[in-house]
Design a protein around this motif. Structure first.
Motif, PDB file in Angstrom:
ATOM      1  N   LEU A  45      17.380  38.719  -1.475  1.00 24.07           N
ATOM      2  CA  LEU A  45      17.466  39.572  -0.506  1.00 24.07           C
ATOM      3  C   LEU A  45      17.120  38.451   1.009  1.00 24.07           C
ATOM      4  O   LEU A  45      16.321  37.523   0.723  1.00 24.07           O
ATOM      5  CB  LEU A  45      16.186  40.482  -0.414  1.00 24.07           C
ATOM      6  CG  LEU A  45      16.435  41.826  -1.225  1.00 24.07           C
ATOM      7  CD1 LEU A  45      15.047  42.481  -1.071  1.00 24.07           C
ATOM      8  CD2 LEU A  45      17.713  42.625  -1.042  1.00 24.07           C
ATOM      9  N   ARG A  46      17.933  38.766   1.969  1.00 22.11           N
ATOM     10  CA  ARG A  46      17.665  37.858   3.095  1.00 22.11           C
ATOM     11  C   ARG A  46      17.960  38.915   4.352  1.00 22.11           C
ATOM     12  O   ARG A  46      18.814  38.719   5.124  1.00 22.11           O
ATOM     13  CB  ARG A  46      19.035  36.967   3.180  1.00 22.11           C
ATOM     14  CG  ARG A  46      18.842  35.917   2.214  1.00 22.11           C
ATOM     15  CD  ARG A  46      17.621  34.882   2.628  1.00 22.11           C
ATOM     16  NE  ARG A  46      17.612  33.562   1.803  1.00 22.11           N
ATOM     17  CZ  ARG A  46      18.369  32.507   2.140  1.00 22.11           C
ATOM     18  NH1 ARG A  46      19.139  32.454   3.341  1.00 22.11           N
ATOM     19  NH2 ARG A  46      18.471  31.305   1.283  1.00 22.11           N
ATOM     20  N   LEU A  47      16.961  39.949   4.306  1.00 17.17           N
ATOM     21  CA  LEU A  47      17.089  40.717   5.290  1.00 17.17           C
ATOM     22  C   LEU A  47      16.470  40.233   6.773  1.00 17.17           C
ATOM     23  O   LEU A  47      15.610  39.409   6.692  1.00 17.17           O
ATOM     24  CB  LEU A  47      16.182  42.219   5.068  1.00 17.17           C
ATOM     25  CG  LEU A  47      16.359  42.817   3.879  1.00 17.17           C
ATOM     26  CD1 LEU A  47      15.612  43.771   3.164  1.00 17.17           C
ATOM     27  CD2 LEU A  47      18.029  43.305   3.472  1.00 17.17           C
ATOM     28  N   PRO A  48      17.039  40.563   7.884  1.00 23.85           N
ATOM     29  CA  PRO A  48      16.624  40.095   9.093  1.00 23.85           C
ATOM     30  C   PRO A  48      14.982  40.577   9.315  1.00 23.85           C
ATOM     31  O   PRO A  48      14.586  41.474   9.021  1.00 23.85           O
ATOM     32  CB  PRO A  48      17.190  40.951  10.028  1.00 23.85           C
ATOM     33  CG  PRO A  48      18.666  41.057   9.387  1.00 23.85           C
ATOM     34  CD  PRO A  48      18.116  41.588   8.101  1.00 23.85           C
ATOM     35  N   PRO A  49      14.374  39.617   9.688  1.00 20.77           N
ATOM     36  CA  PRO A  49      12.985  40.050  10.186  1.00 20.77           C
ATOM     37  C   PRO A  49      12.896  41.426  10.933  1.00 20.77           C
ATOM     38  O   PRO A  49      11.790  42.113  10.803  1.00 20.77           O
ATOM     39  CB  PRO A  49      12.369  38.733  10.969  1.00 20.77           C
ATOM     40  CG  PRO A  49      13.136  37.637  10.397  1.00 20.77           C
ATOM     41  CD  PRO A  49      14.539  38.128  10.234  1.00 20.77           C
ATOM     42  N   ALA A  50      13.699  41.585  11.974  1.00 19.04           N
ATOM     43  CA  ALA A  50      13.575  42.582  12.769  1.00 19.04           C
ATOM     44  C   ALA A  50      13.644  43.916  11.779  1.00 19.04           C
ATOM     45  O   ALA A  50      13.216  44.855  12.243  1.00 19.04           O
ATOM     46  CB  ALA A  50      14.393  42.369  13.932  1.00 19.04           C
ATOM     47  N   SER A  51      14.421  43.818  10.884  1.00 24.01           N
ATOM     48  CA  SER A  51      14.717  45.129  10.100  1.00 24.01           C
ATOM     49  C   SER A  51      13.280  45.510   9.612  1.00 24.01           C
ATOM     50  O   SER A  51      13.365  46.809   9.016  1.00 24.01           O
ATOM     51  CB  SER A  51      15.725  44.957   8.855  1.00 24.01           C
ATOM     52  OG  SER A  51      15.112  44.041   8.076  1.00 24.01           O
TER      53      SER A  51
END
Length: 200
Positions: A45-51
């Motif tokens: 996973l490489r989800l944006p920190p803001a998510s």
């Protein structure tokens, strides 16, 4: 934002499985009727920190159990994790020295490692397991490749590839997370000692 992670004496090997997930030794054999080569790789996973949708400032005690040729090993770790809309940061120290630092801003994953850090330390897996445990279910599901799914209740998350249960995460109480990576055979018990935003 500064981040420090202190590890108890002799716990450097535990970083191979911390939070995450570093790649531990694989289990002795494939699951029944499924050869290793036929199983899809566990997605990173490489989800944006803001998510994440919130901030984290956590001081935690982590008990790591992982397989070795000498049998199951156990290590205890003290860790501090910080995350906000712009960054997810994790650092690891051993023997009073920095072993590795991780900083993910949604575009670049920056990692610094000590020359003596074990080659098996996989920052990408650490980040992925952190997000699997802490990020919103909807964001994780949207990022999974075809053939993978996340089953979730308020007390549990299960990552599956088809019918294979790959990872299971339980939240037995507000301060505890139990993470089992069944394919690679490591287990984490994470107890939050103090902090904000621990529960997903």
């Amino acid at each position: 934002m500064r981040l420090f992670c202190s590890i108890t004496a002799g716990a450097a090997l535990a970083v191979l499985a911390i939070l995450a997930g570093c790649a531990a030794a694989p289990p002795a054999g494939p699951t029944p009727a499924v050869a290793e080569a036929d199983r899809p790789a566990v997605p990173l996973l490489r989800l944006p920190p803001a998510s994440l949708g919130r901030t984290l400032q956590l001081q935690q005690q982590i008990t790591v159990r992982y397989p070795s040729p000498q049998g199951e090993q156990t290590r205890d770790i003290l860790a501090l994790l910080e995350a906000d809309a712009g960054h997810t940061r994790l650092a690891a120290l051993a023997g009073g020295q920095v072993l590795a630092r991780l900083d993910w801003d949604g575009s670049d994953l920056r990692v610094t490692r000590a020359p003596w850090a074990p080659a098996e330390l996989v920052p990408e897996r650490i980040l992925s397991d952190l997000q699997l445990s802490l990020w919103p279910v909807a964001a994780i599901r949207a990022a999974l490749p075809p053939g993978w799914r996340l089953d979730a209740t308020p007390a549990m998350r299960r990552l599956l590839a088809g019918d294979e249960l790959v990872a299971e995460i339980r939240y037995p109480d507000a301060a505890t997370t139990e993470f089992v990576q069944r394919r690679d055979g490591y287990r984490l018990t994470i107890r939050t000692l103090q902090g904000e935003g621990a529960r997903p």
